[in-house]
Design an enzyme around this catalytic site. Structure first.
Site, PDB file in Angstrom:
ATOM      1  N   GLU A 165     -28.766  84.897 -65.671  1.00  0.00           N
ATOM      2  CA  GLU A 165     -29.664  86.029 -65.409  1.00  0.00           C
ATOM      3  C   GLU A 165     -31.138  85.654 -65.407  1.00  0.00           C
ATOM      4  O   GLU A 165     -31.925  86.233 -64.669  1.00  0.00           O
ATOM      5  CB  GLU A 165     -29.382  87.211 -66.327  1.00  0.00           C
ATOM      6  CG  GLU A 165     -29.614  87.039 -67.792  1.00  0.00           C
ATOM      7  CD  GLU A 165     -29.357  88.372 -68.533  1.00  0.00           C
ATOM      8  OE1 GLU A 165     -30.199  89.270 -68.423  1.00  0.00           O
ATOM      9  OE2 GLU A 165     -28.328  88.492 -69.220  1.00  0.00           O
ATOM     10  N   SER A 216     -31.868  96.891 -71.382  1.00  0.00           N
ATOM     11  CA  SER A 216     -31.240  97.531 -72.546  1.00  0.00           C
ATOM     12  C   SER A 216     -31.883  96.951 -73.798  1.00  0.00           C
ATOM     13  O   SER A 216     -32.323  97.667 -74.697  1.00  0.00           O
ATOM     14  CB  SER A 216     -29.738  97.240 -72.564  1.00  0.00           C
ATOM     15  OG  SER A 216     -29.151  97.594 -71.356  1.00  0.00           O
ATOM     16  N   SER A 219     -35.903  90.555 -73.408  1.00  0.00           N
ATOM     17  CA  SER A 219     -35.979  89.091 -73.453  1.00  0.00           C
ATOM     18  C   SER A 219     -37.370  88.669 -73.037  1.00  0.00           C
ATOM     19  O   SER A 219     -37.933  89.236 -72.082  1.00  0.00           O
ATOM     20  CB  SER A 219     -34.979  88.474 -72.476  1.00  0.00           C
ATOM     21  OG  SER A 219     -33.723  88.387 -73.074  1.00  0.00           O
ATOM     22  N   ARG A 231     -36.783  80.631 -72.948  1.00  0.00           N
ATOM     23  CA  ARG A 231     -36.697  81.964 -73.563  1.00  0.00           C
ATOM     24  C   ARG A 231     -37.360  81.851 -74.919  1.00  0.00           C
ATOM     25  O   ARG A 231     -36.892  81.106 -75.786  1.00  0.00           O
ATOM     26  CB  ARG A 231     -35.239  82.405 -73.689  1.00  0.00           C
ATOM     27  CG  ARG A 231     -35.086  83.816 -74.233  1.00  0.00           C
ATOM     28  CD  ARG A 231     -33.615  84.253 -74.244  1.00  0.00           C
ATOM     29  NE  ARG A 231     -33.461  85.646 -74.633  1.00  0.00           N
ATOM     30  CZ  ARG A 231     -33.394  86.080 -75.892  1.00  0.00           C
ATOM     31  NH1 ARG A 231     -33.477  85.232 -76.894  1.00  0.00           N
ATOM     32  NH2 ARG A 231     -33.265  87.376 -76.149  1.00  0.00           N
TER      33      ARG A 231
HETATM   34  N1  LIG Z   1     -31.315 106.073 -64.355  1.00  0.00           N
HETATM   35  C1  LIG Z   1     -31.340 105.402 -65.514  1.00  0.00           C
HETATM   36  N2  LIG Z   1     -30.267 105.457 -66.349  1.00  0.00           N
HETATM   37  C2  LIG Z   1     -30.260 104.817 -67.531  1.00  0.00           C
HETATM   38  N3  LIG Z   1     -31.311 104.087 -67.973  1.00  0.00           N
HETATM   39  C3  LIG Z   1     -32.399 103.994 -67.192  1.00  0.00           C
HETATM   40  C4  LIG Z   1     -32.464 104.654 -65.933  1.00  0.00           C
HETATM   41  N4  LIG Z   1     -33.657 104.373 -65.376  1.00  0.00           N
HETATM   42  C5  LIG Z   1     -34.329 103.615 -66.236  1.00  0.00           C
HETATM   43  N5  LIG Z   1     -33.592 103.366 -67.356  1.00  0.00           N
HETATM   44  C6  LIG Z   1     -34.048 102.551 -68.475  1.00  0.00           C
HETATM   45  O1  LIG Z   1     -33.817 101.217 -68.109  1.00  0.00           O
HETATM   46  C7  LIG Z   1     -33.055 100.538 -69.109  1.00  0.00           C
HETATM   47  C8  LIG Z   1     -32.140  99.539 -68.451  1.00  0.00           C
HETATM   48  O2  LIG Z   1     -32.943  98.621 -67.774  1.00  0.00           O
HETATM   49  P1  LIG Z   1     -32.338  97.445 -66.909  1.00  0.00           P
HETATM   50  O3  LIG Z   1     -33.490  96.556 -66.559  1.00  0.00           O
HETATM   51  O4  LIG Z   1     -31.553  97.967 -65.784  1.00  0.00           O
HETATM   52  O5  LIG Z   1     -31.447  96.730 -68.006  1.00  0.00           O
HETATM   53  P2  LIG Z   1     -29.917  96.284 -68.078  1.00  0.00           P
HETATM   54  O6  LIG Z   1     -29.864  95.070 -67.188  1.00  0.00           O
HETATM   55  O7  LIG Z   1     -29.719  95.951 -69.501  1.00  0.00           O
HETATM   56  O8  LIG Z   1     -29.066  97.392 -67.593  1.00  0.00           O
HETATM   57  C9  LIG Z   1     -32.344 101.636 -69.856  1.00  0.00           C
HETATM   58  O9  LIG Z   1     -32.045 101.241 -71.173  1.00  0.00           O
HETATM   59  C10 LIG Z   1     -33.342 102.769 -69.796  1.00  0.00           C
HETATM   60  O10 LIG Z   1     -34.315 102.644 -70.808  1.00  0.00           O
HETATM   61  C1  LIG Z   2     -28.578  90.054 -74.333  1.00  0.00           C
HETATM   62  C2  LIG Z   2     -29.624  90.356 -73.264  1.00  0.00           C
HETATM   63  C3  LIG Z   2     -30.117  89.047 -72.668  1.00  0.00           C
HETATM   64  C4  LIG Z   2     -28.922  91.155 -72.148  1.00  0.00           C
HETATM   65  O1  LIG Z   2     -29.868  91.534 -71.145  1.00  0.00           O
HETATM   66  P1  LIG Z   2     -30.091  93.088 -70.705  1.00  0.00           P
HETATM   67  O2  LIG Z   2     -28.789  93.590 -70.130  1.00  0.00           O
HETATM   68  O3  LIG Z   2     -30.504  93.868 -71.912  1.00  0.00           O
HETATM   69  O4  LIG Z   2     -31.183  93.058 -69.658  1.00  0.00           O
HETATM   70  C5  LIG Z   2     -30.807  91.191 -73.839  1.00  0.00           C
HETATM   71  O5  LIG Z   2     -30.354  92.455 -74.201  1.00  0.00           O
HETATM   72  C6  LIG Z   2     -31.523  90.565 -75.026  1.00  0.00           C
HETATM   73  O6  LIG Z   2     -32.161  89.570 -74.891  1.00  0.00           O
HETATM   74  N1  LIG Z   2     -31.449  91.246 -76.192  1.00  0.00           N
HETATM   75  C7  LIG Z   2     -32.201  90.850 -77.380  1.00  0.00           C
HETATM   76  C8  LIG Z   2     -31.420  89.889 -78.228  1.00  0.00           C
HETATM   77  C9  LIG Z   2     -32.356  89.283 -79.262  1.00  0.00           C
HETATM   78  O7  LIG Z   2     -33.002  88.275 -78.981  1.00  0.00           O
HETATM   79  O8  LIG Z   2     -32.470  89.865 -80.354  1.00  0.00           O
END
Ligand SMILES: Nc1ncnc2c1ncn2[C@@H]1O[C@H](COP(=O)(O)OP(=O)(O)O)[C@@H](O)[C@H]1O
Ligand SMILES: CC(C)(COP(=O)(O)O)[C@@H](O)C(=O)NCCC(=O)O
Length: 394
Positions: A165, A216, A219, A231
């Site tokens: 990623e 979520s 990083s 990282r």
């Molecule tokens: N439509 C949506 N639904 C849910 N979360 C959203 C939405 N738009 C923005 N977000 C925000 O974006 C975050 C997810 O970001 P994203 O970069 O897609 O991460 P991930 O790769 O972990 O899914 C959610 O935790 C929330 O804070």
């Molecule tokens: C595990 C992840 C790389 C996953 O990526 P994400 O789906 O959140 O964009 C990210 O959530 C992360 O780096 N979390 C923090 C873990 C930590 O260093 O405490």
């Protein structure tokens, strides 16, 4: 590392199609004679959202069009003629990139997202559109590329070509910044909220920069060159935390609702400020009275709790999460001796409050030496990057 990472100089002097391509995917030329079969997708399957990038070729020859099988034509039409898919899929039409080169072709990049928890429905839809009859590979990144790999194979006969990623994020940023002149921006006058406004930033000479991906979780990467990054750290207090806490505290159900509530709230009804403790500024250590001293620090009082609104709670949640991320990012930038901090990730989607706060925090606490930067395609770089990285032969 990735074969298609460009060197800085070629990236800076893009002028025509040939040069642009060379800067992004030099190696794709070797493969042009046996073109990758369509469709071309890149998927970033994250903890909350699945980001899907679809490349629609616009340089299709008459022969190609005639020989295109019906299923492919229908998929192309379905994706490009709609802006919503099922109940939860959305195409971000404002982000669409037209007339971009990609591994020897020219076309349009479409940006689509849906909640990762809807993966079962997505696979069923893909199957109903005939995807299972195409023997094909889709490039994928994010944790879900691992988690859902077997489901893709079983449900839609799709093989996933998996890419890391962070490698994908960095390739995607490089590519989109090259092809979208208005990609990068900053918030001018961040210390004066009324005057604070979005301004374009020339990011053609990007290295080094700190990359803060607020998904979520969070990083933080220090990026020194196209193929050189590490990282630095991460925090579990990210976009997922904001949404989760906001749903718990306010009863809201969507990110959009949470942001709307926050926009109408006042965190000072929830947080304890320096002035609530000192009666004014804590001058000796430069802590202004309106600084949050303790997030949610007023909520131990039954009386204060009875007066607080859902909007105030949403705002305080947003401010707490954003300030924490800003503070960690600033410490990382200091430690790495980097002065430009690029914030990306879907937490920043439709969220100017957090962007302005991050811009303010970077500027204020560094005495103007650090700059917060933002990118228009905030959550889509991983999906684009893994699409670029796929050589068609995995
Ligand atoms: N439509 C949506 N639904 C849910 N979360 C959203 C939405 N738009 C923005 N977000 C925000 O974006 C975050 C997810 O970001 P994203 O970069 O897609 O991460 P991930 O790769 O972990 O899914 C959610 O935790 C929330 O804070
Ligand atoms: C595990 C992840 C790389 C996953 O990526 P994400 O789906 O959140 O964009 C990210 O959530 C992360 O780096 N979390 C923090 C873990 C930590 O260093 O405490």
């Amino acid at each position: 590392m990735a074969p298609c990472a460009s060197n800085q100089n070629s990236k800076r002097h893009v002028s025509g199609e040939k040069e642009t391509e060379r800067s992004v995917c030099q190696w794709s030329r070797k493969r042009r004679s046996h073109r990758r079969p369509m469709p071309w997708f890149g998927m970033d399957i994250g903890g909350t959202l699945c980001k899907l990038v679809y490349f629609e070729p616009k340089d299709i020859t008459r022969d190609e069009l005639d020989s295109e099988i019906e299923i492919l034509r229908n998929i192309r039409k379905y994706l490009t003629k709609h802006s919503a898919y099922g109940k939860t899929g959305h195409r971000d039409m404002h982000l669409q990139l037209d007339n971009v080169p990609l591994r020897g072709r020219r076309g349009t990049l479409h940006f689509i997202r849906f909640p990762t928890c809807e993966m079962g429905n997505f696979l069923a839809l893909a199957k109903s559109k005939g995807m299972a009859t195409l023997v094909t590979t889709v490039s994928a990144t994010g944790g879900g590329a691992y988690k859902f790999e077997n489901d893709f194979r079983k449900e839609v006969n799709l093989k996933l070509a998996k890419f890391d990623e962070f490698d994908s994020l960095i390739s995607g940023i490089q590519y989109i910044d090259t092809h979208n002149p208005n990609e990068c921006y900053y918030w001018a006058n961040p210390t004066e909220m009324e005057k604070c406004s979005k301004s374009s930033y020339d990011f053609s000479n990007p290295y080094p920069f700190l990359l803060v991906n607020i998904g979520s979780g969070v990083s933080i990467l220090a990026v020194y060159g196209p193929n050189n990054y590490k990282r630095v750290t991460g925090t579990s207090i990210g976009g997922g935390t904001f949404l989760g806490l906001c749903c718990l505290l306010t009863g809201c159900n969507t990110f959009e609702e949470a942001i709307e509530l926050a926009a109408g709230g006042d965190n000072t009804n929830v947080d304890k400020l320096v002035r609530d403790i000192y009666g004014g500024d804590y001058e000796r250590f430069g802590l202004p009275g309106d600084l949050v001293a303790s997030s949610f620090g007023q909520m131990n009082s039954r009386e204060k709790r009875s007066k607080v609104s859902r909007e105030d709670l949403a705002r305080a949640t947003l401010v707490t999460i954003t300030n924490n991320i800003g503070s960690i990012a600033r410490m990382c930038a200091l430690q790495e001796h980097i002065d430009r901090v690029v914030f990306i990730g879907n937490f920043l989607r439709v969220n100017p409050i957090s962007m302005k706060m991050l811009a303010y925090a970077m500027d204020y606490w560094s005495n103007g030496t650090m700059k917060a930067l933002f990118l228009e395609h905030e959550g889509y770089f991983g999906a684009v990057g893994c699409l670029l990285r796929f050589n068609g032969h995995d």
